[in-house]
Write an enzyme that holds these catalytic residues in place. Structure first.
Site, short mmCIF file in Angstrom:
data_model
loop_
_atom_site.label_atom_id
_atom_site.label_comp_id
_atom_site.label_asym_id
_atom_site.label_seq_id
_atom_site.Cartn_x
_atom_site.Cartn_y
_atom_site.Cartn_z
N LYS A 229 3.10 9.30 8.68
CA LYS A 229 2.26 8.99 9.85
C LYS A 229 2.80 9.43 11.22
O LYS A 229 2.30 10.37 11.80
CB LYS A 229 1.98 7.49 9.86
CG LYS A 229 1.04 7.06 8.74
CD LYS A 229 0.49 5.68 8.94
CE LYS A 229 -0.70 5.39 8.06
NZ LYS A 229 -0.41 4.84 6.73
N ASP B 1 9.24 2.86 1.42
CA ASP B 1 8.08 3.54 1.99
C ASP B 1 8.00 3.19 3.47
O ASP B 1 7.57 2.10 3.85
CB ASP B 1 6.82 3.08 1.24
CG ASP B 1 5.54 3.72 1.80
OD1 ASP B 1 5.57 4.23 2.94
OD2 ASP B 1 4.51 3.66 1.10
N PHE C 218 0.85 -1.20 0.00
CA PHE C 218 0.00 0.00 0.00
C PHE C 218 0.88 1.24 0.00
O PHE C 218 1.79 1.35 0.82
CB PHE C 218 -0.91 0.02 1.23
CG PHE C 218 -1.80 1.23 1.29
CD1 PHE C 218 -2.91 1.32 0.46
CD2 PHE C 218 -1.53 2.27 2.16
CE1 PHE C 218 -3.72 2.45 0.49
CE2 PHE C 218 -2.35 3.40 2.20
CZ PHE C 218 -3.45 3.48 1.37
#
Ligand SMILES: *Cc1c(COP(=O)(O)O)cnc(C)c1O
Length: 410
Positions: free
Chosen positions: A267, A238, A154
């Site tokens: 995040k 990532d 993702f």
């Protein structure tokens, strides 16, 4: 709606109690998400409270975002001071917290003196920037046409980051997506078969969080590093979910002893204030030139002050060491239930996945909620835990009790 300032929280939220908020949510919010289970109004440490006054132990932390837990004084102070001083100035001007955070990111990623930082506002934006970086990687024979990413990884929901995301159901309604992306299996054999001189970049999610916290095969990142280096492709990791101390290192690739060419961070970096960053290493730092990317909010003093406060507190309180140690303890607790439902226990540090042998993970997460525990079911067969990095003995003891009750009830 509230009549405004000066009213206490009880009056403000009275109309939302007993599920009263759900119909309004259904009316005003875009239909992109299911109606949430709770309306939350307050948090402190690893705890949150819903609008009806019920307390929950938060072992999701806003999906690995609230690194310091809720309402941590270091973050509250830094953000309050900054918004009372200078919140935003545009990229026509610099500010002290911006340069400080860029410098910190260069240090903790290992990018060092040749590192550069591009700020944005989210994970997807950081990956968009990384995708643009990949397009700038020209080979000896001109443009490199291929970008590799992993099946089931993702990378975000914007058009570019969705093109990188290896989940067909998320993509199909929005095709055509930016071209040239090929998804490969997360195996060393697939890597070896795919990488050649036409590859501009390989994107890797080092632990697949949204897929249920799936680790890469042993040696994968090392082999990816060797092959990308050999063929002049960028290795882009990532770390939007895994980064900033969560796995018991600043970044998950540090467990493998490699350095990538670029890393995306978001995040957990500012503890709940929206932020994203692309950090480049070595020659990758020379690819972007003036005018090729930018963002109005990216790198503003409010978000970067929050980032500095979070990174400083992680360092001061050794929350990376805490993540490593508490993660081990948490895995032991989960395994100690000896429940036939619990299959493999995956992940690193405080990013933990539980594979369920049967049944429905959503039923288990709903049951946990009834016993005052927030956990997450990213799919039918996995539970994801991502508690704040500050959890200690008392939170783990409470997790044991509440999770045990939830397990016993399904
Ligand atoms: C959450 C996430 C993203 C997207 O970040 P947003 O801030 O939601 O855009 C990208 N990659 C990974 C690995 C993520 O976990």
């Amino acid at each position: 709606m509230s009549e405004g300032l000066g009213e206490n929280a009880d009056t403000d939220t009275a109309q939302w109690r007993d599920g009263g908020w759900k119909a309004s949510y259904g009316n005003v919010m875009m239909r992109t998400l299911a109606t949430p289970k709770l309306m939350l109004v307050r948090g402190e440490g690893a705890r949150v409270w819903d609008v009806d006054g019920n307390e929950y132990l938060d072992f999701l932390a806003g999906i690995a975002v609230n690194s310091l837990g809720h309402a941590h004084p270091a973050l509250v102070d830094a953000v309050s001071r900054q918004i009372g001083t200078l919140a935003h100035v545009s990229n026509y001007f610099s500010t002290p917290p911006q340069i400080e955070l860029a410098d910190r990111l260069r240090a903790i990623t290992g990018a060092g003196e040749r590192g550069r930082v591009l700020f944005g506002n989210s994970g997807a934006e950081a990956n968009e920037a990384a995708f643009k970086l990949a397009r700038l990687n020209r080979g000896p024979h001109g443009r490199r046409t291929r970008v590799l990413a992993l099946h089931n990884a993702f990378h975000g929901r914007t058009m570019g980051s969705l093109a990188l995301t290896g989940k067909p159901p998320m993509r199909e309604a929005f095709e055509p997506l930016p071209g040239g992306v090929e998804h490969i299996d997360s195996t060393i054999a697939a890597l070896e078969a795919a990488i050649d001189d036409r590859v501009a970049a390989l994107f890797v999610e080092p632990i697949k969080g949204e897929a249920g916290v799936l680790d890469l095969p042993h040696g994968f990142l090392r082999r990816a590093r060797e092959l990308t280096e050999q063929h002049g492709a960028l290795l882009i990791v990532d770390e939007i979910q895994t980064g900033v101390g969560r796995t018991g290192q600043w970044f998950a690739y540090q467990h493998s002893g490699i350095l990538p060419d670029a890393v995306t961070v978001a995040k957990g970096m500012a503890g709940g204030v929206p932020i994203g960053a692309l950090v480049t290493f070595g020659w990758a730092s020379e690819l972007f030139s003036q005018g090729q990317h930018g963002s109005t909010f990216g790198g503003n003093p409010l978000a970067t002050a929050a980032g500095n406060a979070v990174l400083a507190e992680i360092e001061r309180a050794d929350l990376i060491g805490n993540a490593a140690r508490r993660g081990q303890e948490l895995k032991q607790i989960i395994r100690s239930f000896d429940s036939p439902l619990v299959g493999d226990v995956r992940g690193h540090g405080l990013l933990i996945g539980i594979g369920l042998t049967e049944g429905d993970a959503h039923r288990l997460s709903d049951a946990a909620l009834r016993y005052g525990l927030i956990i997450n079911a990213p799919n039918e067969s996995s539970i994801r835990l991502a508690p704040p990095l500050i959890v200690g003995d008392s939170e783990l003891a409470e997790f044991r009790e509440r999770f045990g009750r939830a397990l016993g009830s399904v």
